[in-house]
Design a protein around this motif. Structure first.
Motif, PDB file in Angstrom:
ATOM      1  N   ASN A 394      28.443 -21.288  -6.790  1.00  0.00           N
ATOM      2  CA  ASN A 394      27.278 -21.939  -7.384  1.00  0.00           C
ATOM      3  C   ASN A 394      26.086 -21.998  -6.438  1.00  0.00           C
ATOM      4  N   SER A 395      26.227 -22.757  -5.345  1.00  0.00           N
ATOM      5  CA  SER A 395      25.071 -23.059  -4.495  1.00  0.00           C
ATOM      6  C   SER A 395      24.458 -21.821  -3.877  1.00  0.00           C
ATOM      7  N   THR A 398      21.948 -20.587  -6.359  1.00  0.00           N
ATOM      8  CA  THR A 398      20.912 -21.474  -6.896  1.00  0.00           C
ATOM      9  C   THR A 398      19.977 -22.029  -5.839  1.00  0.00           C
ATOM     10  N   SER A 399      20.317 -21.910  -4.561  1.00  0.00           N
ATOM     11  CA  SER A 399      19.459 -22.454  -3.510  1.00  0.00           C
ATOM     12  C   SER A 399      18.210 -21.590  -3.344  1.00  0.00           C
ATOM     13  N   CYS A 482      21.647 -28.782   1.017  1.00  0.00           N
ATOM     14  CA  CYS A 482      22.070 -29.476  -0.215  1.00  0.00           C
ATOM     15  C   CYS A 482      23.528 -29.941  -0.165  1.00  0.00           C
ATOM     16  N   CYS A 518      19.224 -26.893  -6.769  1.00  0.00           N
ATOM     17  CA  CYS A 518      20.604 -27.072  -6.304  1.00  0.00           C
ATOM     18  C   CYS A 518      20.865 -28.558  -6.101  1.00  0.00           C
TER      19      CYS A 518
END
Length: 1008
Positions: A394-395, A398-399, A482, A518
């Motif tokens: 995920n991260s 999305t970052s 994050c 994020c």
């Protein structure tokens, strides 16, 4: 002749009973009572995983443990037959300790543990020896009746035997040679003052005949029916019957099955029902001899079902789960949500999930703020796998890509943990995507400025101190941060509280900017709950998932008020009554935990006089557990106070979680036991996952601990916990605890003086450190110089400030002479050691130097040709493993000189950042600088074989002159690495320790 107890009569050829008098009636009975108590506690224990206790399949003839609803208890039983339909599976079972046949659904059958099968079956099968049944045959044509041998007993004979046993006051039997699954007996009963042989009486009453007679066994006179009084079948029974009238087993099973199958959509074969009704299908009981082996082969049930694995109730497992967004727990490490790159290391090093992992991993993998407190919090894999999975799936996508820098930071309490986590990341092969990096900075500001983090680094592992130094110079490198992980957060907040505040504030600012792309995630992993975590949850973790698998830590999180009362053991009941409020403004449920059956009875007698709603449960009342629990769980209104008195063993089977007060009438013997008691109030703990819940709105929970003079050995452990709970501690308890701590130190006279105490002046873990923390004159008396200037040669560098070496004396050249002679001796011949003895002196060659060694441990060779031993180099001070073939014989002339190794501690320096050990690069730099060179040092103190020096310098004499030059100071060289700081109190603390010892009048030593 032995006493016998007849529990059930089916007919004279089938009696179920138990033999008394072989090994003490009372003792035998107590053994079976204890077995029954232990079984019920075990199978009622709500923390047990029911899935592991349920059998995957049932086998006829095998022993299980079943729940008998009539007695509301668990009993050992043999499965005799199995009935399966499309809806359920039921089994006809024989209770081997009660002689009853019951039909039990498969959901109430459990696997019998090995320790529950140690005692033989209490019930055995007997039959009356030497007799066979007769029956009355009536001929309508000849108009006569006569007795004939029969294959089955008349019901009148069974009823007569049953009434005879009921009327008797004593039953005895002569045991004959066992036959198949039954033991023949001659039964004698005492009715009034008359002893009757039941075998003969049945023959005399014409219910039977002797089987030893020829022919059909009946003579002409025996064939005539006997006219008996009806009263023998209807006589009154004694107040305490020894047997119960039961319908024939076939009829009983038939009726039960007609009821059970009446709701099914199909009916079994009518022929089968008729066979069951008429007893054609026989269910044999257990054998009464030869270890109670079950006759016949085991027939596997044709319907085999697999135990359905379902998530455990967290509270039943002793786990507190508070979550704003609850997630389904993970059951296995093979969960498909785990990233492929992590599966192999997960299965290799972390084969099973702990109960805490089952609930914390889904929350971490979904990106929730998560706080985990568990006993395995020091294992990085307890959080790394779901975190890395979330980052990579995920991260990482999305970052923000417009800025550089890590998206995740792992904070560890020290450099050792940083290195361990980094090594684990390398093993997990995530470096190909995340490019993890470690940063450990000294106190040099220029060093922080010169640090360059690779642009592709997405994961940074560091300490709070190093991160703060990095933020002061490179704060823009963490704009897309994050994920923040606090590894061993309890240690982080205790060692670096100011630094943690700075880091969290920075994370809060950056996470607000990154929240759109994020979502921020803060993961807190710890072994203990601390007060800092309360502010952490309320300020930095909105909508958190909280998982606590240590019950006593859950009580701290839940804000349980701890009340401590000091009392004498004889006054505990009166003090207890003073703590109970019998007119509360709100409904209150109080749990009083005692230690034994007698304590429960004593407390219950007193409390029930003051409260109408008072319950009790102990080992003798396990059959009442369901009733007590039903009464306890009823809703109560204001002004109602329910009290339950029980023991720790029974508490496991009650599954109580809604108590408002727990009174420890008996002192908990372990933290685990203490925590399990406190967890009975789990439903009333404060809940940080609910933002609308304030501390004033949650129920007030109390824990009342009665401490008497009998609890000395446990008071230290509980005192540390009570201090963390901010409890008001009585002065006498503190005095008591100090005395216990002194007594514990007195028992450490065989332990060496704490190495941390010598190196830095204090021991951080004084409460749990196994080494000695006080000076003992007999052990620490030293022959080494206590002051003045000495010449030393460091030979083995243990740490940056602790070395082993030799003190060089000008007058004595004994060691150099011996070393020269050893070199000459071994130049001619090198005889390997023929026999290795623990404690023996030998020689070992390293390069061109021969060293004397003392063997500390010699393993069992076990036929091996090569092996290793642990040896101490007595002239260098180091200990290491040496190959057996490297050990040489040491001639006697080299034994006389004592070992030359002396421990040298350089004072007034210590590691930075509250570290407990020196960083390897500091130790390596000092070792390369001083090893094997002669130094001049001033002695400030000596204890045992240790000299404390300040300073220690390398001195070089100018050739041809008396002038000397100080090349370097060892303390200054340590400080130059920027990984050490000054420790000005070091020597003062050591001298204070010695002064306390000299002023002590109690065996020459006193606690600091």
């Amino acid at each position: 002749m032995v006493k016998i107890s007849v529990l059930k009569v089916e007919n004279p050829s089938c009696l179920w009973g138990a033999i008394w008098g072989l090994s003490g009636d009372v003792e035998t009975s107590e053994h079976y009572k204890k077995l029954h108590f232990q079984m019920n506690l075990f199978y009622r224990d709500t923390t047990q995983d029911v899935c592991t206790l349920k059998p995957t399949s049932l086998e006829e003839g095998r022993v299980y443990v079943v729940y008998w609803a009539v007695k509301k208890s668990w009993f050992r039983a043999v499965v005799e037959s199995i009935f399966v339909d499309s809806v359920s599976c039921q089994a006809c079972c024989f209770l081997v300790d009660h002689g009853e046949q019951v039909v039990v659904p498969s959901e109430q059958i459990r696997v019998a543990m090995e320790n529950f099968l140690q005692l033989p079956f209490w019930v055995q099968k007997f039959h009356l020896a030497g007799i066979k049944p007769t029956t009355l045959r009536v001929s309508l044509l000849e108009e006569k009746a006569e007795l004939k041998p029969s294959a089955r007993w008349d019901s009148s004979a069974t009823l007569f035997l049953h009434k005879l046993l009921q009327a008797s006051t004593l039953k005895e039997a002569v045991l004959l040679e066992p036959e198949s699954d039954s033991t023949p007996i001659k039964l004698y009963v005492t009715v009034g003052d008359i002893k009757i042989c039941v075998n003969d009486d049945l023959v005399a009453k014409r219910f039977a005949y002797y089987s030893t007679k020829s022919g059909d066994g009946l003579e002409e006179g025996d064939r005539l029916p006997a006219m008996l009084s009806y009263s023998i079948l209807t006589q009154s029974v004694s107040p305490k019957p020894t047997a119960q009238t039961q319908p024939p087993p076939g009829k009983q099973i038939y009726e039960l099955w007609l009821t059970a199958l009446s709701t099914c959509w199909f009916h079994p074969c009518l022929i089968c029902l008729q066979q069951i009704k008429h007893g054609s299908i026989c269910c044999g009981g257990p054998s009464g001899n030869k270890g109670n082996k079950i006759p016949g082969s085991f027939l596997l049930c044709p319907f085999t079902w697999m135990s359905q694995v379902s998530p455990l109730d967290p509270c039943r497992s002793g786990i507190l789960v508070h979550a704003t967004f609850p997630a389904e727990p993970w059951i296995s490490v093979n969960d498909p949500a785990i990233a492929d790159t992590l599966c192999w290391v997960q299965r290799k090093q972390y084969s099973t999930l702990s109960p805490a992992d089952c609930y914390s991993w889904p929350a971490v993998a979904r990106g929730y703020h998560t706080l985990v407190i568990s006993s395995s919090a020091d294992q990085p894999l307890s959080y790394l796998t779901p975190l890395l999975t979330h980052i990579m799936l995920n991260s990482i996508f999305t970052s923000h890509t417009s800025s550089s820098g890590p998206i995740a930071v792992l904070l560890c309490p020290g450099w050792e943990k940083v290195q361990a986590v980094y090594d684990l990341l390398g093993v997990s092969k995530v470096s190909q995507k995340l490019y993890p990096t470690t940063v450990l900075l000294g106190i040099n500001k220029d060093e922080a400025k010169s640090v360059k983090i690779p642009k592709n680094c997405l994961l940074l592992v560091t300490t709070p101190f190093s991160l703060v130094r990095l933020l002061s110079c490179h704060c823009f490198l963490f704009l897309r941060l994050c994920h923040l992980v606090l590894d061993e957060a309890d240690q982080l907040f205790s060692l670096a509280p100011d630094e943690m505040t700075t880091i969290l504030q920075h994370f809060q600012v950056t996470s607000d900017k990154e929240s759109d792309s994020c979502p921020p995630q803060l993961i807190v992993v710890a072994k203990r709950w601390t007060n800092h975590m309360e502010g952490l949850l309320s300020t930095y973790m909105p909508c958190p998932s909280i998982v606590i698998s240590v019950p006593e830590e859950a009580a701290l999180y839940g804000n349980v008020q701890q009340v401590i009362l000091m009392t004498l053991d004889i006054s505990k009941i009166s003090v207890l009554l003073g703590t109970l409020g019998f007119s509360p403004d709100v409904g209150q449920k109080t749990l009083i935990v005692a230690n034994s059956f007698q304590e429960v009875e004593d407390v219950f007698k007193v409390t029930r006089r003051l409260s109408v709603f008072c319950l009790k449960i102990h080992e003798g009342l396990t059959h009442d557990m369901d009733f007590v629990l039903e009464q306890w769980k009823k809703d109560i209104g204001p002004g109602t106070h329910v009290i339950l008195v029980t023991t720790d063993d029974c508490l496991k089977g009650l599954d109580i979680r809604d108590a408002t007060c727990v009174v420890h009438y008996s002192f908990p013997s372990s933290p685990k036991l203490f925590g399990s008691r406190l967890f009975c109030m789990a439903e009333n703990f404060r809940n940080f996952s609910k933002r609308d819940q304030t501390s004033s709105s949650s129920a007030v929970t109390r824990s009342v601990l009665l401490i008497s003079e009998r609890n000395a050995r446990h008071v230290i452990g509980i005192l540390r916990y009570l201090e963390r709970a901010n409890a008001l501690l009585p002065p006498e308890l503190l005095t008591f605890a100090q005395g216990v701590q002194m007594a514990r130190e007195d028992q450490k006279t065989d332990r060496p003086l704490c190495s941390y105490l010598k190196s830095f002046g204090v021991c951080r873990n004084n409460g749990i450190c196994p080494e000695r923390h006080r000076v003992v004159s007999q052990l620490d008396q030293s022959k080494l110089p206590a002051s003045g200037v000495i010449e030393v040669v460091p030979l083995y560098i243990k740490t940056a400030s602790t070395f082993y070496g030799r003190i060089v004396e000008e007058e004595d050249g004994g060691f150099e002479k011996m070393a020269s002679e050893m070199a000459s001796y071994y130049a001619e011949k090198k005889l390997g050691a023929k026999k290795l003895l623990e404690g023996g002196l030998y020689a070992v060659q390293e390069d061109d130097v021969f060293h004397r060694v003392k063997l500390l441990s010699v393993p069992d060779r076990g036929g091996r040709l090569f092996f290793s031993v642990v040896a101490c180099f007595i002239d260098m001070g180091k200990e290491e493993e040496v190959k057996s073939y490297q050990i040489l014989e040491l001639p006697e002339q080299f034994h006389s000189l004592p070992g030359q190794a002396v421990e040298i501690v350089v004072c007034r320096v210590k590691p930075i950042d509250s570290e407990t050990s020196w960083h390897p690069k500091v130790t390596r730099a000092i070792s390369q600088k001083i090893r094997g060179l002669q130094h001049r040092a001033r002695v400030v103190l000596s204890l045992g074989n240790t000299v404390f020096v300040d300073p220690m310098v390398r001195v070089t004499q100018i050739p041809g002159m008396k002038t000397v030059i100080n090349e370097y100071n060892v303390q200054a060289e340590i400080l130059k690495t920027r990984m050490g700081i000054r420790n000005p109190e070091h020597v003062d603390l050591l001298r204070a320790l010695c002064e306390e010892n000299s002023s002590s009048k109690d065996e020459g030593h006193m606690s600091r």
